[in-house]
Design an enzyme around this catalytic site. Structure first.
Site, PDB file in Angstrom:
ATOM      1  CG  HIS A  93      -1.442   1.505   1.568  1.00  0.00           C
ATOM      2  ND1 HIS A  93      -2.314   1.980   0.553  1.00  0.00           N
ATOM      3  CD2 HIS A  93      -1.423   2.261   2.515  1.00  0.00           C
ATOM      4  CE1 HIS A  93      -2.754   3.008   1.011  1.00  0.00           C
ATOM      5  NE2 HIS A  93      -2.212   3.234   2.185  1.00  0.00           N
ATOM      6  CG  HIS A  95       0.052   7.407   1.217  1.00  0.00           C
ATOM      7  ND1 HIS A  95       0.124   8.155   2.252  1.00  0.00           N
ATOM      8  CD2 HIS A  95      -0.605   6.571   1.473  1.00  0.00           C
ATOM      9  CE1 HIS A  95      -0.738   7.502   3.381  1.00  0.00           C
ATOM     10  NE2 HIS A  95      -1.115   6.287   2.836  1.00  0.00           N
ATOM     11  CE1 TYR A 120       5.753  -7.199 -19.480  1.00  0.00           C
ATOM     12  CE2 TYR A 120       5.439  -5.761 -21.406  1.00  0.00           C
ATOM     13  CZ  TYR A 120       6.035  -7.034 -20.716  1.00  0.00           C
ATOM     14  OH  TYR A 120       6.795  -7.667 -21.419  1.00  0.00           O
TER      15      TYR A 120
HETATM   16 ZN   LIG Z   1      -2.313   4.928   3.569  1.00  0.00          ZN
END
Ligand SMILES: [Zn+2]
Length: 225
Positions: A93, A95, A120
């Site tokens: 995860h 940002h 891709y």
């Molecule tokens: Zn986050």
């Protein structure tokens, strides 16, 4: 792979992602699912650029902390995606700027957040779902991810960032990178009337590389009942 090797792998990929500016400050987290059902996950408020292998949080199969620092507060994201994607061994995860920007555009289809722009993108990330905004750490985000029924390995959280599952940490990292780069391409080309891959080209990729694309499942379900 031994526990020590897995910890080192998390630190190595974390540093690489951080150093390339793909997640700033102490944002982003990485987890890996272990053979005993437990996990390794990056600690809360830890920069992915400066992880200490010995301080990575070790959780048991019930999500209880066994050793290491307190885990990221974004655990609900990871647990929901593991629950639904049986083959997933790792989740990343971030940002990352372009993927976050994409989530704020009005035209984004929540079941296909990006058009088929490159082979891709489809081969690494597959198709991407967008879920609405939730406050970081809000357990309700898990229900939003469950609502996707495990069809998507790549999910974008509105105004927040991507969450991507893979069969290995390398696969999850590569998929997240493809998602970020494809979001960047989308922003570069937005309103320029670009030529995307045709439905025929997408079908050809899906059959050649055995891609599990949710949009094709829907199509098959419609054709064959
Ligand atoms: Zn986050």
């Amino acid at each position: 792979m031994s526990d020590t090797r897995l910890r080192e792998e998390i630190c190595r990929y974390g540093r690489s992602l951080f150093e390339r500016g793909l997640t700033p400050g102490s944002s982003g987290n990485i987890s890996m699912r272990l053979d005993d059902g437990g996990w390794l996950v990056t600690p809360t408020n830890a920069s992915l650029g400066f992880l200490d292998p010995g301080r990575i949080s070790r959780l048991d199969a019930g999500g209880r902390l066994v050793s290491g620092d307190k885990p990221t507060k974004e655990i609900p994201l990871h647990s929901a995606l593991y629950e639904l994607r049986g083959s997933a061994r790792a989740i990343v995860h971030l940002h990352s700027t372009h993927a976050v920007a994409l989530t704020m555009l009005p035209e984004i289809d929540p079941r296909a957040a990006l058009p088929p722009m490159t082979p891709y993108y489809l081969m690494r990330a597959g198709e991407t779902a967008l879920v609405p905004y939730y406050r970081p750490g809000d357990p309700a985000v898990a229900d939003a991810i469950r609502g996707l029924a495990g069809k998507y390995a790549s999910v974008l959280l509105a105004n927040h960032g991507p969450v991507v599952a893979g069969d290995s940490l390398e696969a999850a990292v590569f998929a997240t990178e493809e998602l970020e780069e494809t979001a960047k391409l989308y922003l570069l080309l937005r309103n320029l009337n670009p030529r995307y891959l045709s439905p025929q080209q997408v079908l050809d990729l899906a059959s050649t590389f055995k891609l599990d694309l949710p949009s094709l499942d829907d199509h098959e379900g419609h054709d064959h009942g």
